[in-house]
Write an enzyme that holds these catalytic residues in place. Structure first.
Site, PDB file in Angstrom:
ATOM      1  N   TYR A 123       0.721  -1.242  -0.143  1.00  0.00           N
ATOM      2  CA  TYR A 123       0.015  -0.034   0.102  1.00  0.00           C
ATOM      3  C   TYR A 123       0.861   1.526  -0.066  1.00  0.00           C
ATOM      4  O   TYR A 123       0.352   2.700  -0.126  1.00  0.00           O
ATOM      5  CB  TYR A 123      -1.094  -0.229   1.211  1.00  0.00           C
ATOM      6  CG  TYR A 123      -1.935  -1.134   1.006  1.00  0.00           C
ATOM      7  CD1 TYR A 123      -3.095  -0.918   0.030  1.00  0.00           C
ATOM      8  CD2 TYR A 123      -1.880  -2.251   1.849  1.00  0.00           C
ATOM      9  CE1 TYR A 123      -4.042  -2.143  -0.084  1.00  0.00           C
ATOM     10  CE2 TYR A 123      -2.908  -3.045   1.527  1.00  0.00           C
ATOM     11  CZ  TYR A 123      -4.012  -3.059   0.629  1.00  0.00           C
ATOM     12  OH  TYR A 123      -4.931  -4.188   0.355  1.00  0.00           O
ATOM     13  N   PHE A 412     -10.602  -3.772  10.902  1.00  0.00           N
ATOM     14  CA  PHE A 412     -11.698  -3.883   9.934  1.00  0.00           C
ATOM     15  C   PHE A 412     -11.422  -4.187   8.616  1.00  0.00           C
ATOM     16  O   PHE A 412     -10.245  -4.361   8.061  1.00  0.00           O
ATOM     17  CB  PHE A 412     -12.073  -2.368  10.153  1.00  0.00           C
ATOM     18  CG  PHE A 412     -11.013  -1.335   9.599  1.00  0.00           C
ATOM     19  CD1 PHE A 412     -11.062  -0.853   8.257  1.00  0.00           C
ATOM     20  CD2 PHE A 412     -10.363  -0.715  10.477  1.00  0.00           C
ATOM     21  CE1 PHE A 412      -9.989   0.196   8.017  1.00  0.00           C
ATOM     22  CE2 PHE A 412      -9.553   0.261  10.155  1.00  0.00           C
ATOM     23  CZ  PHE A 412      -9.470   0.813   8.947  1.00  0.00           C
TER      24      PHE A 412
END
Length: 412
Positions: A123, A412
């Site tokens: 990322y 999450f």
């Protein structure tokens, strides 16, 4: 060419199957799991890559709030459920989905994007950087020095066991108080609480945990813990482990009492702390801090700044000073030169072309600096930031670094 687009509700079952395939789960969910996952369908926020009629990559984002230094919250584009089917890797599908999502997030006015990275190398190329870290301790209860008779709160508080329904009633308000005081913490919605208490199931039933609360002398709930225990005996001796799923507390006294409670459960000889802040107080609640050894330490919440001005103005500053930052953003979303004027009374951050940069860094590294946990001087030593004016790193750390580490309790 593979088509990347927001999925329609009729395509959700195929998207769900691709999600399970990418995460190496049983491809076909149960009807219960499928209906639970469907609660997360928001039109336009779930992307899929389609090769013909088959979904071969998944991506989901949702609205979130992230707590900045000082307690203000900023709107965040939370990213999750990112997968690419093994047959379609290295074709740029993630780049296409990420580009669509970040552009939409910036248009909505989100200040940052957030995610928990399953793999470290992926990322950074999209402008994300690790902004919080987590540590897990394993406590050897027998050498901890704690009184095995268990905690008796000295201030008149008490610890009570509660059930899942009580957690869903009491937990959200407690979490709001905790996360508003913790830089790096994120919001939780109703689905989070239902998943955490077994009312919903995405990936298979898990053992029911135990829940306990700490009540202040006033009766107010100021701490809560969720934990599970195994049943391990050897030669008629218990060697059970209590594994903490999460522990929240608004005061150190409540936190201390809950850790002492978990460490004093009969038959438990080892406690796993779950994901805690690297500067968590847990080891120092023990008479012998060496009884808590670090078993995991890793990056946790990754942040991508989408609006430098709003991000820098949202947080607070203990000191006073100014700094001209050059932010490098290869995606062209948030780069530029900015003058930061900060003091305990507030801050202004304005784009500038009239002044020379004093410090240059990548937008991915700005994330950790912004939340207060990263040292600019360290980034300079690692050649990930550049001092364009001698002493700029020291000025930046004095302005931006915080006394406590940012922390995100959630996955999450």
């Amino acid at each position: 060419m593979t088509d990347v687009r927001p999925i329609q509700e009729a395509e959700f079952a195929d998207w769900h199957r691709a999600l399970n395939t990418g995460f190496l789960r049983e491809p076909t969910p149960t009807a219960e799991q499928h209906e639970a996952r469907r609660l997360q369908f928001v039109p336009g926020r779930l992307l899929g890559a389609f090769d013909g009629d088959r979904c071969v990559a998944t991506f989901r984002s949702f609205a979130q709030e992230l707590t900045a230094v000082g307690g203000a919250v900023v709107p965040a584009d939370a990213i999750s459920n990112v997968t690419v089917t093994p047959t379609h890797r290295r074709r740029g599908l993630l780049t296409r989905m990420m580009s669509q999502d970040l552009a939409a997030a910036q248009e909505r006015g989100d200040v940052v994007a957030t995610l928990i990275a399953a793999e470290y190398p992926i990322y950074g190329r999209y402008g994300f950087g690790p902004a919080t870290w987590m540590t897990e301790w394993t406590v050897d209860v027998l050498r901890s020095g704690l009184d095995p008779r268990g905690p008796v709160p000295a201030d008149g508080g008490r610890i009570d066991l509660i059930d899942a329904e009580d957690v869903r009633k009491l937990g959200p308000e407690l979490h709001e108080r905790v996360r508003r005081a913790q830089p790096g913490a994120v919001s939780r919605d109703e689905v989070w609480w239902r998943l955490a208490t077994g009312d919903l199931d995405f990936i298979g039933k898990r053992p029911e945990p135990f829940y306990a609360v700490h009540r202040a002398p006033s009766g107010e709930v100021d701490g809560m813990v969720s934990y599970g225990c195994d049943d391990n005996w050897n030669d008629k001796q218990p060697h059970c482990t209590a594994a903490v799923n999460w522990l929240l507390a608004t005061t150190p006294a409540a936190e201390r009492a809950l850790w002492h409670y978990v460490c004093s459960i009969d038959w438990v000889t080892q406690v796993k702390s779950g994901w805690r802040s690297p500067d968590d107080l847990l080891p120092y609640f023990l008479p012998d801090p060496r009884a808590a050894r670090i078993t995991t330490q890793a990056d946790w919440l990754w942040v991508r700044i989408l609006d430098v001005v709003r991000a820098m103005e949202a947080r607070t500053y203990d000191g006073e000073g100014s700094l001209v930052l050059e932010v490098v953003d290869r995606q062209g979303l948030a780069g530029g030169r900015f003058r930061l004027e900060a003091s305990p009374e507030g801050a202004s951050c304005t784009p500038t072309a009239a002044q020379s940069a004093e410090l240059t860094l990548d937008v991915a590294d700005l994330a950790g600096v912004w939340l207060g946990g990263e040292s600019v001087a360290r980034l300079v030593a690692l050649e990930r930031a550049r001092e364009d004016r001698a002493g700029a790193a020291r000025v930046a750390d004095a302005l931006l670094r915080t006394s406590g580490r940012p922390w995100c309790p959630d996955l999450f």
